[in-house]
Scaffold this motif. Sequence first.
Motif: not given
Length: 225
Positions: A51-58
């Motif tokens: 996935d592109i939009m991710l928490p901690k590191m995109n």
Amino acid sequence: MRILVVEDEIGLAEAICAILRREGYFVDMANDGKSGLEKALSSNFDCIILDIMLPKMNGLDVLTFLRVKEIETPVLLLTAKSEVDDKIKGLDCGADDYLTKPFVTGELLARIRAMTRRIGVSVELTPKFGDISLDMKKGELMCGANSVILGRKEFQMMEMLVSNGTSIVTKEDFVTKVWGTGDDSDYNNVEVYISFLRKKLSMLHSKVSIKTRRGIGYCLEGGTK
Ligand code: CA
């Protein structure tokens, strides 16, 4: 074939994993970019759904990092409709394909098949060693005309042993990949499950055995791979 799913929407991530498992793929999941990157770096996956939009590191940073580290695992990016720029950036960063959310199951599976075919990943659904083979769809261990159904963890362990053949799989590998933890109690579980697998191999009258390398791990022996 092993697939890593990196997606922070837990419901979607679990649904994707369930679909892939049903198709006979081995699946691991991460719910943020950082742990996704760690898993991608530490294991050999045949494909990563990112996935592109991710928490901690995109996802794009994860992808860039992997490609800088010369990890060429095929990556299928998941994008939201509004993220057209990210899609282009993603392909520039070394993604192999992308899929816009929401998507239908058939499309996801077709993209994975096309992507792994293009990269030349073997979609062998019956890994073999010596006289044994694994039916990835049915979850069975087979030897000649005999077969036995393995539990999920047993099957994952056997698949790791078969794909490594005479090379050692460490206890730590089993604990991290099958149990997904580092608890001491899981190290004992590894021994228990290995004994289950040994019983099943002897039930099948296989010539293959699981050899213990004391303090290190396990490997197969008796094959002609
Ligand atoms: Ca997301």
